[in-house]
Design an enzyme around this catalytic site. Structure first.
Site, short mmCIF file in Angstrom:
data_model
loop_
_atom_site.label_atom_id
_atom_site.label_comp_id
_atom_site.label_asym_id
_atom_site.label_seq_id
_atom_site.Cartn_x
_atom_site.Cartn_y
_atom_site.Cartn_z
N GLY A 125 -34.63 26.78 -3.39
CA GLY A 125 -34.52 28.10 -2.27
C GLY A 125 -35.26 28.95 -2.58
N GLY A 141 -36.11 31.69 -0.22
CA GLY A 141 -35.75 32.99 1.06
C GLY A 141 -35.90 34.38 0.28
N ALA A 173 -33.41 35.69 -0.23
CA ALA A 173 -32.12 35.18 -2.21
C ALA A 173 -32.58 34.51 -2.72
CB ALA A 173 -30.98 34.25 -1.36
N GLY A 174 -33.72 33.20 -2.94
CA GLY A 174 -33.32 32.71 -4.05
C GLY A 174 -34.79 33.54 -4.59
N ARG A 229 -20.21 39.78 17.38
CA ARG A 229 -20.57 38.85 18.27
C ARG A 229 -19.66 37.57 18.30
NH1 ARG A 229 -25.90 37.69 14.35
NH2 ARG A 229 -27.10 39.91 14.98
N HIS A 235 -26.08 29.95 15.51
CA HIS A 235 -27.28 31.02 14.15
C HIS A 235 -27.05 31.11 13.54
CE1 HIS A 235 -30.14 34.11 14.24
NE2 HIS A 235 -28.74 35.02 13.83
N ARG A 286 -19.66 37.44 11.24
CA ARG A 286 -20.22 38.09 10.08
C ARG A 286 -21.12 39.12 11.29
NH1 ARG A 286 -26.74 38.12 10.22
NH2 ARG A 286 -26.82 36.63 11.50
N SER A 342 -26.79 39.54 7.43
CA SER A 342 -26.53 38.87 5.93
C SER A 342 -28.24 39.07 5.54
CB SER A 342 -27.16 37.36 7.27
OG SER A 342 -28.21 37.75 7.90
N LEU A 343 -29.30 39.58 5.49
CA LEU A 343 -30.50 40.04 4.84
C LEU A 343 -30.23 40.82 3.51
CD1 LEU A 343 -33.02 41.36 7.57
CD2 LEU A 343 -33.06 39.06 5.95
#
Ligand SMILES: Cc1cc2nc3c(=O)[nH]c(=O)nc-3n(C[C@H](O)[C@H](O)[C@H](O)COP(=O)(O)OP(=O)(O)OC[C@H]3O[C@@H](n4cnc5c(N)ncnc54)[C@H](O)[C@@H]3O)c2cc1C
Ligand code: SF4
Ligand code: SF4
Ligand code: FES
Lengths: 505, 236
Positions: free
Chosen positions: A8, A10, A12-13, A283, A344, A378, A383-384
């Protein structure tokens, strides 16, 4: 010399690959497509860090508390403390790598309001925070590639984990999407960074690349998952001919309001029900309120940004403007936007400890595929942050692995996934509100799909987790158990050994 | 179902019968489509009763995967609506081809890895910590590049010699703003001078076609100024 396999590419990877290679360890970075195509580029709103530059007395402690409160205290306190403490350092790392954050009048990284947080704590880069971060990480990773530390493999999709005879994870089988060739990658440790399991629900607000297959297959191979029932409905998504698209929380952070027409006049239900934080409640609360106020979607709900000045909309929310103009034929400067909650984000996933290690030696997970920081709900902008921090921590620990056993190689081909009923079943049963009947029904429906497939097993695991959590907490709301229950102030853990086993830890 | 569905989406657009021409293995294959024109090309491809391979990921113009040639112009298929194409509204037809400057993998799917190799060959990274505050708006704009390849499709000179293509100038123009290592600045500008400058004729075709509206001419002028016309960046 050890070698790390990262699956992966993105945020994180990429971070995991950069960090592991910084300590001189060679990395194989595997993904179906280039990082520019990952879901991470879609993030718009921002990334949280208590930089405290707005004279609001913000602190790591408050970021920590907001994250725990929003997660309803089933997230790991130690891990969240490390995350929130590291956040300011992550922002300055990204600045050094050249991320073009928006600046305030003093030249500091600007911060905006986001849901579930009373302080301005969300750093952003125009209307494309994710893209700007990915660009700088890609540049850094390119340097590591040129130096020979990182080797990229595209277009490879995950097929299965490879183990040693001591039950250590030491590699992955992948399929070349262009040629169909299966290739084995082996090393001393594996980091999965394959994103959320979007496709289990058909079309979500995210990328269709994130099929969830890596999570599902790993589950069948003995990897524990957690909190699969915790699925985030983003309060403001719009229906387009393509899919439900996100209208970023930044629209509310900048002052956007939610209303329903009542006797021809706007009724600002969030302001009425939650006078203090109104639209900027977490949320899960906003999505539930929309559901209730609109009588489960029977009445149209609007997000109104027409009172914001045009410059703010066109510069800070240009993606909102663009989505509305292109996909809705609606000008949000003049007309309110019809919205409804949509799937989401997946708080749950591969269960990891505070070092991002799974229950299997040698196997780590980071980013949205891992269950770690977000508990039952969250916070936007976390999350980023979690993906970058998680990538760092996973890399730091993975480079220490040194498997003892001998590799067992078994080449397997990926499961075929042809049935398209699963998404319907999942959307129907795993909505904003759930009930025992509906969940049981979904299990029966899944039984009818005659496919031996890891994804269907993952679907079952989600539903069984939702059945077993007999309470309401965060994103998991049971009609038949409307209260939260101290007994369930834990993570839902699922394991597979021929049967799906659930426990609370 | 929510109340919003339906009402707005179809507002004002006729259903229509159109001929869809898709270039597969160098030959056009013909399909009929009868339905809503308020859909982008990716949705059209999904609705044809024939499996066609193409790349896509975000489906909303953020990832660059779905670039293809639509009615003779390179575009992002997920953002190109049938109702906005003159060929569709006037002549009831649409032609769809893979980008021609990259090797085709299958149907409309192409392999853009040459572009990534070129970026590596041109040393497009920072050796030092980024200098902050030179011109953030410009740097932001240059970082929007999707690596979609539309500009290379439109460029009259891409495919000639070893020309590396527009994105190299776009990325480099940001990096020379931020880089503080003199050695690496020199490397960036020398690479540009050698691999980009001699072939680019400043025809602006790339700027007109860029789906992100990136001012590629600003990038190219800046790079020309810094690597060919002046050496002021070395004494700054
Ligand atoms: C529209 C939108 C807006 C968002 N806005 C924000 C925001 O403002 N702030 C915030 O904090 N978060 C935001 N998020 C969430 C955030 O973008 C993601 O959670 C985060 O980017 C996840 O990063 P990642 O690296 O874990 O995964 P991703 O970026 O999803 O990358 C996953 C990688 O794994 C690869 N992959 C997937 N499946 C497989 C497989 N089977 N085999 C091999 N590889 C595979 C993919 O190709 C990709 O390279 C947003 C999300 C969306 C959809
Ligand atoms: S410069 Fe524009 S057209 Fe060229 S690759 Fe980047 S985004 Fe695409
Ligand atoms: S200016 Fe013209 S020649 Fe130069 S890269 Fe752009 S299209 Fe190609
Ligand atoms: S699919 Fe991402 S730009 Fe079209």
């Amino acid at each position: 010399m050890s070698k790390i396999i990262v699956v992966g590419a993105g945020i994180a990877g990429l971070t995991a690959a950069i960090k592991a290679s910084e300590s001189g360890v060679p990395v194989n970075l595997i993904s179906p497509d280039f990082s520019e195509r990952s879901q991470s580029v879609m993030a718009m709103g921002g990334i949280n860090a208590s930089l405290n530059t707005k004279g609001e007395n913000d602190s790591v402690k408050q970021h920590f508390e907001d994250t725990m409160n929003s997660g309803c205290w089933i997230n790991d306190e130690n891990a969240v403390w490390k995350l929130t403490s590291n956040a300011p350092k992550i922002i300055s790392w990204l600045e050094r790598l050249g991320t073009s954050f928006t600046r305030d009048e003093k030249g500091n990284v600007d911060l905006r309001y986001f849901g579930g947080q009373k302080k301005q704590r969300t750093a952003y880069a125009g209307a494309r925070t994710g893209k700007q971060i990915v660009t700088s990480l890609v540049n850094e990773c390119r340097k590591k590639e040129a130096e020979g530390h990182v080797k990229r493999f595209t277009p490879f999709r995950f097929v299965s984990l490879i183990f040693t005879d001591e039950k250590e994870c030491c590699g992955v089988n992948c399929i070349n999407e262009n040629t169909g060739e299966i290739k084995s990658f082996t090393g001393d440790a594996v980091i999965l960074a394959t994103g959320g399991f979007n496709n289990l629900f058909g079309r979500t607000s995210g990328s269709i690349h994130n099929d969830g297959y890596a999570t599902a297959k790993a589950f069948t191979q003995g990897v524990e998952l957690a909190n699969l029932e915790m699925i985030q409905y983003h309060p403001t998504t719009v229906k387009t001919p393509v899919k439900r698209m996100l209208i970023t929380e930044a629209a509310r952070g900048e002052g956007g309001k939610l209303f329903i027409l009542k006797d021809g006049k706007p009724w600002y239900f969030m302001k009425e029900w939650y006078p203090e934080q109104a639209e900027l409640m977490p949320r899960d609360v906003v999505s539930r309120s929309i559901y209730k106020a609109s009588d489960a979607g029977r009445k149209e709900v609007y997000l109104d940004i027409t009172h914001l000045d045009e410059k703010t909309i066109k510069e800070k929310l240009d993606e909102v403007y663009d989505v509305c103009m292109t996909y809705l034929n609606l000008n949000p400067i003049e007309e309110p936007i019809p919205i409804y909650p949509g799937i989401h984000y997946f708080m749950g996933g591969i269960r990891t400890d505070e070092n991002h290690k799974t229950n299997i030696n040698g196997l780590y997970a980071a980013g949205e595929c891992s269950c770690q920081y977000h508990g039952a709900n969250r916070l936007g902008g976390n999350s980023l942050l979690g993906a970058i921090h998680g990538g760092c921590i996973a890399a730091e620990n993975a480079i220490l692995e040194n498997p003892q056993g001998k590799i067992i190689s078994d080449i397997v081909s990926p499961d075929r996934y042809e049935d398209n009923r699963t998404a319907d079943i999942m959307n129907k049963s795993m909505g904003i509100y759930r009930s025992e009947d509906e969940l049981n029904n979904a299990l029966m429906e899944l039984d009818k799909i005659n496919e031996d497939n890891a994804l269907i097993l993952l679907a079952r695991a989600c539903i069984i987790s939702a059945l077993e959590r007999k309470e309401s907490r965060g994103a998991h709301q049971r009609i038949d158990y409307p209260q939260s229950n101290e007994e369930f102030k834990k993570s839902t853990c699922v394991r597979y050994d021929g049967r799906i086993r659930v426990s609370f830890k | 179902m929510t109340a919003e569905s339906g009402s707005r989406l179809n507002r004002g657009y006729n259903m229509n019968n159109i001929t869809v021409k898709i270039k597969i293995d160098n030959e056009f294959k013909y399909f009929e489509y009868d339905g809503d024109l308020n859909i982008p090309v990716t949705t059209l491809l999904e609705r044809l009763d024939w499996p066609i391979e193409y790349s896509c990921s975000c489906l909303q113009g953020l990832c660059g995967a779905c670039a293809m040639v639509i009615n003779s112009a390179p575009k992002l298929a997920c953002k190109t609506f049938l109702k906005d194409e003159i060929m569709v509204t006037k002549y009831n037809q649409i032609s769809i081809e893979p980008l021609s400057k990259f090797p085709v993998i299958k149907d409309l799917k192409v392999d853009r890895s040459v572009l990534y190799d070129a970026m590596k060959d041109c040393s497009l990274w920072l050796q030092s910590d980024a200098r902050i505050g030179e011109d953030i708006d410009f740097e932001y704009e240059m970082s929007l590049c999707l690596m979609c390849g539309c500009c290379m499709e439109a460029c009259p000179n891409y495919g000639i010699d070893d020309f590396v293509g527009t994105p190299v100038a776009v990325y480099a123009s940001k990096l020379i703003n931020q880089e503080t290592s003199h050695d690496h600045l020199k490397e960036l500008t020398n690479n540009y001078k050698e691999k980009f400058y001699p072939t680019c004729v400043k025809s602006i075709a790339c700027e007109d076609i860029c789906p992100m509206g990136i001012s590629t001419q600003r990038a190219i002028s800046k790079m020309n100024r810094n690597s060919v016309w002046k050496i002021w960046h070395l004494i700054r």
